[in-house]
Design a protein around this motif. Structure first.
Motif, PDB file in Angstrom:
ATOM      1  N   HIS A  29       0.955  -1.456   0.005  1.00 18.15           N
ATOM      2  CA  HIS A  29      -0.098   0.132   0.033  1.00 18.15           C
ATOM      3  C   HIS A  29       1.197   1.073  -0.074  1.00 18.15           C
ATOM      4  CE1 HIS A  29      -4.160   2.074   1.035  1.00 18.15           C
ATOM      5  NE2 HIS A  29      -3.061   2.808   1.674  1.00 18.15           N
ATOM      6  N   ASN A  30       0.683   2.307  -0.884  1.00 19.83           N
ATOM      7  CA  ASN A  30       1.336   3.877  -1.207  1.00 19.83           C
ATOM      8  C   ASN A  30       1.089   4.610   0.459  1.00 19.83           C
ATOM      9  OD1 ASN A  30       2.317   2.396  -3.314  1.00 19.83           O
ATOM     10  ND2 ASN A  30       0.945   3.228  -4.667  1.00 19.83           N
ATOM     11  N   LEU A  31       2.215   5.159   0.766  1.00 23.47           N
ATOM     12  CA  LEU A  31       1.792   5.932   2.168  1.00 23.47           C
ATOM     13  C   LEU A  31       2.459   6.621   2.001  1.00 23.47           C
ATOM     14  CD1 LEU A  31       1.493   6.411   5.609  1.00 23.47           C
ATOM     15  CD2 LEU A  31       4.238   5.096   5.851  1.00 23.47           C
ATOM     16  N   ASP A  32       1.803   7.936   2.226  1.00 27.02           N
ATOM     17  CA  ASP A  32       2.117   9.584   2.549  1.00 27.02           C
ATOM     18  C   ASP A  32       3.131   9.546   3.406  1.00 27.02           C
ATOM     19  OD1 ASP A  32       0.473   9.636  -0.036  1.00 27.02           O
ATOM     20  OD2 ASP A  32      -1.185  11.139   0.882  1.00 27.02           O
ATOM     21  N   ILE A  33       4.022  10.468   2.952  1.00 23.31           N
ATOM     22  CA  ILE A  33       4.415  11.179   3.946  1.00 23.31           C
ATOM     23  C   ILE A  33       4.652  12.730   4.281  1.00 23.31           C
ATOM     24  CG2 ILE A  33       7.435  11.729   5.291  1.00 23.31           C
ATOM     25  CD1 ILE A  33       5.963   8.813   5.114  1.00 23.31           C
ATOM     26  N   VAL A  34       4.376  13.610   5.285  1.00 22.07           N
ATOM     27  CA  VAL A  34       3.990  15.029   5.302  1.00 22.07           C
ATOM     28  C   VAL A  34       5.264  15.184   5.914  1.00 22.07           C
ATOM     29  CG1 VAL A  34       2.642  16.681   6.828  1.00 22.07           C
ATOM     30  CG2 VAL A  34       1.851  14.277   5.550  1.00 22.07           C
ATOM     31  N   MET A  35       6.098  15.910   5.501  1.00 18.56           N
ATOM     32  CA  MET A  35       6.900  17.142   6.208  1.00 18.56           C
ATOM     33  C   MET A  35       6.753  18.063   6.912  1.00 18.56           C
ATOM     34  SD  MET A  35       9.779  14.833   5.081  1.00 18.56           S
ATOM     35  CE  MET A  35      11.287  15.867   5.736  1.00 18.56           C
ATOM     36  N   ILE A  36       7.660  18.109   7.910  1.00 17.20           N
ATOM     37  CA  ILE A  36       6.663  19.514   9.140  1.00 17.20           C
ATOM     38  C   ILE A  36       8.013  20.087   8.561  1.00 17.20           C
ATOM     39  CG2 ILE A  36       5.997  20.838  10.997  1.00 17.20           C
ATOM     40  CD1 ILE A  36       4.069  17.857  10.901  1.00 17.20           C
ATOM     41  N   ASN A  37       9.336  21.500   8.676  1.00 18.03           N
ATOM     42  CA  ASN A  37      10.295  21.723   8.910  1.00 18.03           C
ATOM     43  C   ASN A  37      11.681  20.709   8.151  1.00 18.03           C
ATOM     44  OD1 ASN A  37       8.748  24.365   9.493  1.00 18.03           O
ATOM     45  ND2 ASN A  37       8.804  23.826  11.671  1.00 18.03           N
ATOM     46  N   ASP A  38      11.092  20.088   7.684  1.00 22.33           N
ATOM     47  CA  ASP A  38      11.882  19.043   7.204  1.00 22.33           C
ATOM     48  C   ASP A  38      12.394  17.392   7.834  1.00 22.33           C
ATOM     49  OD1 ASP A  38      12.291  20.127   4.881  1.00 22.33           O
ATOM     50  OD2 ASP A  38      13.492  21.491   5.785  1.00 22.33           O
ATOM     51  N   VAL A  39      11.138  17.359   9.086  1.00 19.17           N
ATOM     52  CA  VAL A  39      10.978  16.384   9.759  1.00 19.17           C
ATOM     53  C   VAL A  39       9.793  15.085   9.031  1.00 19.17           C
ATOM     54  CG1 VAL A  39      10.880  15.787  11.608  1.00 19.17           C
ATOM     55  CG2 VAL A  39      11.989  17.977  11.622  1.00 19.17           C
ATOM     56  N   PRO A  40       9.686  14.371   9.321  1.00 20.88           N
ATOM     57  CA  PRO A  40       8.927  13.332   8.881  1.00 20.88           C
ATOM     58  C   PRO A  40       7.831  13.582   9.631  1.00 20.88           C
ATOM     59  CG  PRO A  40      11.100  12.023   8.927  1.00 20.88           C
ATOM     60  CD  PRO A  40      11.156  13.635   8.721  1.00 20.88           C
ATOM     61  N   MET A  41       6.361  12.774   9.347  1.00 20.51           N
ATOM     62  CA  MET A  41       5.610  12.546   9.915  1.00 20.51           C
ATOM     63  C   MET A  41       4.814  11.692   8.721  1.00 20.51           C
ATOM     64  SD  MET A  41       2.706  14.777  10.960  1.00 20.51           S
ATOM     65  CE  MET A  41       1.332  14.741   9.195  1.00 20.51           C
ATOM     66  N   ILE A  42       4.218  10.564   9.913  1.00 22.49           N
ATOM     67  CA  ILE A  42       3.684   9.560   9.111  1.00 22.49           C
ATOM     68  C   ILE A  42       1.706   9.033   9.384  1.00 22.49           C
ATOM     69  CG2 ILE A  42       6.179   7.840   8.817  1.00 22.49           C
ATOM     70  CD1 ILE A  42       4.706   6.428  10.946  1.00 22.49           C
ATOM     71  N   HIS A  43       1.967   9.776  10.751  1.00 24.05           N
ATOM     72  CA  HIS A  43       0.463   9.792  11.285  1.00 24.05           C
ATOM     73  C   HIS A  43      -0.067  11.145  12.046  1.00 24.05           C
ATOM     74  CE1 HIS A  43      -2.204   8.320  14.565  1.00 24.05           C
ATOM     75  NE2 HIS A  43      -3.007   7.419  14.150  1.00 24.05           N
ATOM     76  N   MET A  44       0.286  11.401  12.672  1.00 21.76           N
ATOM     77  CA  MET A  44      -0.368  12.326  13.322  1.00 21.76           C
ATOM     78  C   MET A  44       0.902  13.500  13.851  1.00 21.76           C
ATOM     79  SD  MET A  44      -4.283  12.560  13.574  1.00 21.76           S
ATOM     80  CE  MET A  44      -4.893  11.345  13.120  1.00 21.76           C
ATOM     81  N   ALA A  45       0.440  15.094  13.972  1.00 22.08           N
ATOM     82  CA  ALA A  45       1.266  15.898  15.017  1.00 22.08           C
ATOM     83  C   ALA A  45       0.394  16.635  15.363  1.00 22.08           C
ATOM     84  CB  ALA A  45       2.109  16.732  13.623  1.00 22.08           C
ATOM     85  N   ASP A  46       1.063  17.720  16.287  1.00 24.95           N
ATOM     86  CA  ASP A  46      -0.424  19.129  16.842  1.00 24.95           C
ATOM     87  C   ASP A  46       0.405  19.578  18.120  1.00 24.95           C
ATOM     88  OD1 ASP A  46      -0.085  17.148  19.620  1.00 24.95           O
ATOM     89  OD2 ASP A  46      -1.545  15.777  19.010  1.00 24.95           O
ATOM     90  N   LEU A  47      -0.145  20.382  18.069  1.00 25.47           N
ATOM     91  CA  LEU A  47       0.596  21.976  19.001  1.00 25.47           C
ATOM     92  C   LEU A  47      -0.594  22.068  20.091  1.00 25.47           C
ATOM     93  CD1 LEU A  47       0.956  24.567  16.166  1.00 25.47           C
ATOM     94  CD2 LEU A  47       2.619  24.047  17.634  1.00 25.47           C
ATOM     95  N   GLY A  48      -0.115  22.457  21.373  1.00 24.82           N
ATOM     96  CA  GLY A  48      -0.549  22.791  22.536  1.00 24.82           C
ATOM     97  C   GLY A  48      -1.278  21.254  23.017  1.00 24.82           C
ATOM     98  N   LEU A  49      -3.121  21.281  23.168  1.00 22.16           N
ATOM     99  CA  LEU A  49      -3.183  20.108  24.434  1.00 22.16           C
ATOM    100  C   LEU A  49      -2.139  18.972  24.432  1.00 22.16           C
ATOM    101  CD1 LEU A  49      -5.610  18.676  26.240  1.00 22.16           C
ATOM    102  CD2 LEU A  49      -6.659  19.007  24.189  1.00 22.16           C
ATOM    103  N   ASN A  50      -2.344  18.219  23.159  1.00 22.18           N
ATOM    104  CA  ASN A  50      -2.235  16.812  23.143  1.00 22.18           C
ATOM    105  C   ASN A  50      -0.095  16.574  23.736  1.00 22.18           C
ATOM    106  OD1 ASN A  50      -2.139  13.963  22.677  1.00 22.18           O
ATOM    107  ND2 ASN A  50      -0.856  14.214  20.418  1.00 22.18           N
ATOM    108  N   ALA A  51       0.422  18.120  22.814  1.00 28.20           N
ATOM    109  CA  ALA A  51       2.473  18.183  23.051  1.00 28.20           C
ATOM    110  C   ALA A  51       2.080  18.706  24.860  1.00 28.20           C
ATOM    111  CB  ALA A  51       2.379  19.370  22.169  1.00 28.20           C
ATOM    112  N   THR A  52       1.551  19.300  24.842  1.00 25.58           N
ATOM    113  CA  THR A  52       1.312  19.359  26.122  1.00 25.58           C
ATOM    114  C   THR A  52       1.435  18.071  27.212  1.00 25.58           C
ATOM    115  OG1 THR A  52       1.034  21.431  26.226  1.00 25.58           O
ATOM    116  CG2 THR A  52       1.535  20.407  28.499  1.00 25.58           C
ATOM    117  N   LEU A  53       0.815  17.046  26.752  1.00 24.96           N
ATOM    118  CA  LEU A  53       0.332  15.755  27.611  1.00 24.96           C
ATOM    119  C   LEU A  53       1.614  15.295  27.187  1.00 24.96           C
ATOM    120  CD1 LEU A  53      -2.720  14.991  27.175  1.00 24.96           C
ATOM    121  CD2 LEU A  53      -1.700  16.329  28.684  1.00 24.96           C
TER     122      LEU A  53
END
Length: 310
Positions: free
Chosen positions: A138-162
């Motif tokens: 199965h083909n899988l997209d890769i998201v690059m955030i500030n040149d760092v890979p993300m395969i699933h989820m990234a977030d700001l705020g609530l969850n990142a603090t946890l």
């Protein structure tokens, strides 16, 4: 009759030889994170040793020291057909570019604290072996955030603090995550202003939780992004409108609740975006705390990886 028997025997031997030859040619490199999820990996290693022929697999353990580069060297040396990562989303995140660079197929054994990508794709500890043997690519997209890979989820705020507290206290598993959520409750509802620029247009928000999603569910099984797909060439920005106790514990961090109330999120679908904040906010990618940031450049890389799925 004797000639027929000998002929059938020769045919069967030849057939089995071709089958075994084909199986042996499928080489698997198992990349095991020994500390992921707080799970002892001895049973997993025994299963691999029992189920795979000696010359069709190799086991390589992560150490936490320059693992991506070391994995590149291991792949180059062993030349596997499939690189199988035993760990959670964070382990896959750290290793995926090394796998992509060598154009190898990726397999997953979901043995981490957060197994969101595997959960979304139906890969479990019960079916990973069958998936490696009989699954489809199965083909899988890769998201690059500030040149760092993300395969699933990234977030700001609530969850990142946890996630930050979770790592600081060295907790493992969903229970540890819940304890972190309770401890962080007094300071968790802190809204921040954010500007999102996409396709030449900008929009301002105030939120305490902004998710960059390449998939549908968090590792807990909670579906935050019903329209998400790991191979559609797009990611979603899910912006929480209002944070309440019910939205925290009744939905997001409730392991028995798998469907989100979409009325509490505004969702933007993008191929690329710039996220700007007026103050630095906690940020995590694939369950790993990155630090505080006030700027994110998010870019989709469509169908970059090949992943075995059930």
């Amino acid at each position: 009759m004797l000639g027929l028997t000998i002929g059938l025997y020769s045919f069967n031997v030849g057939l089995m030889s071709r089958i075994n030859h084909t199986y042996k040619m499928k080489k698997h490199l198992f990349v095991i994170n020994p500390v992921s999820g707080g799970i002892n990996k001895d049973d997993l290693i025994r299963t691999i040793e029992d189920q795979f022929l000696e010359d069709t697999f190799s086991i390589w353990m992560t150490t936490g020291e320059n693992d991506p580069q070391k994995l590149k060297n291991e792949i180059k040396s062993y030349q596997p057909d499939v690189v199988v990562i035993a760990g959670g989303d964070g382990t896959i995140n750290q290793m995926v570019l090394s796998v992509i660079e060598h154009n190898k197929e990726l397999g997953i054994i979901p043995s981490g604290s957060a197994n969101g990508l595997a959960t979304d794709l139906g890969i479990t500890m019960d079916n990973w072996l069958t998936t490696l043997r009989k699954g489809s690519s199965h083909n899988l997209d890769i998201v690059m955030i500030n040149d760092v890979p993300m395969i699933h989820m990234a977030d700001l705020g609530l969850n990142a603090t946890l996630v930050k507290r979770y790592e600081e206290e060295n907790r493992r598993g969903f229970l540890g995550y819940a304890v972190s959520a309770i401890k962080e409750l007094p300071t968790i509802n802190q809204e921040f202003p954010v500007k999102i620029s996409d396709d030449g247009k900008s929009k301002d928000f105030h939120t305490s939780f902004l998710v960059i999603a390449n998939s549908q569910r968090y590792g807990t099984g909670f579906e935050i992004n019903p329209e998400g797909s790991v191979a559609d060439g797009k990611f979603e920005l899910c912006i929480m409108k209002e944070l309440t106790l019910d939205s925290i514990f009744g939905q997001i961090f409730n392991p028995n609740n798998t469907k989100s109330d979409q009325s509490i999120f505004e969702v933007l679908q993008c191929k690329e975006a710039i996220i700007q904040l007026t103050e630095k906010v906690n940020f995590q990618i694939d369950g790993e705390y990155i630090g505080e940031t006030d700027y994110l450049k998010v870019e989709m890389h469509h169908q970059t990886a090949k992943l075995l799925v059930p």
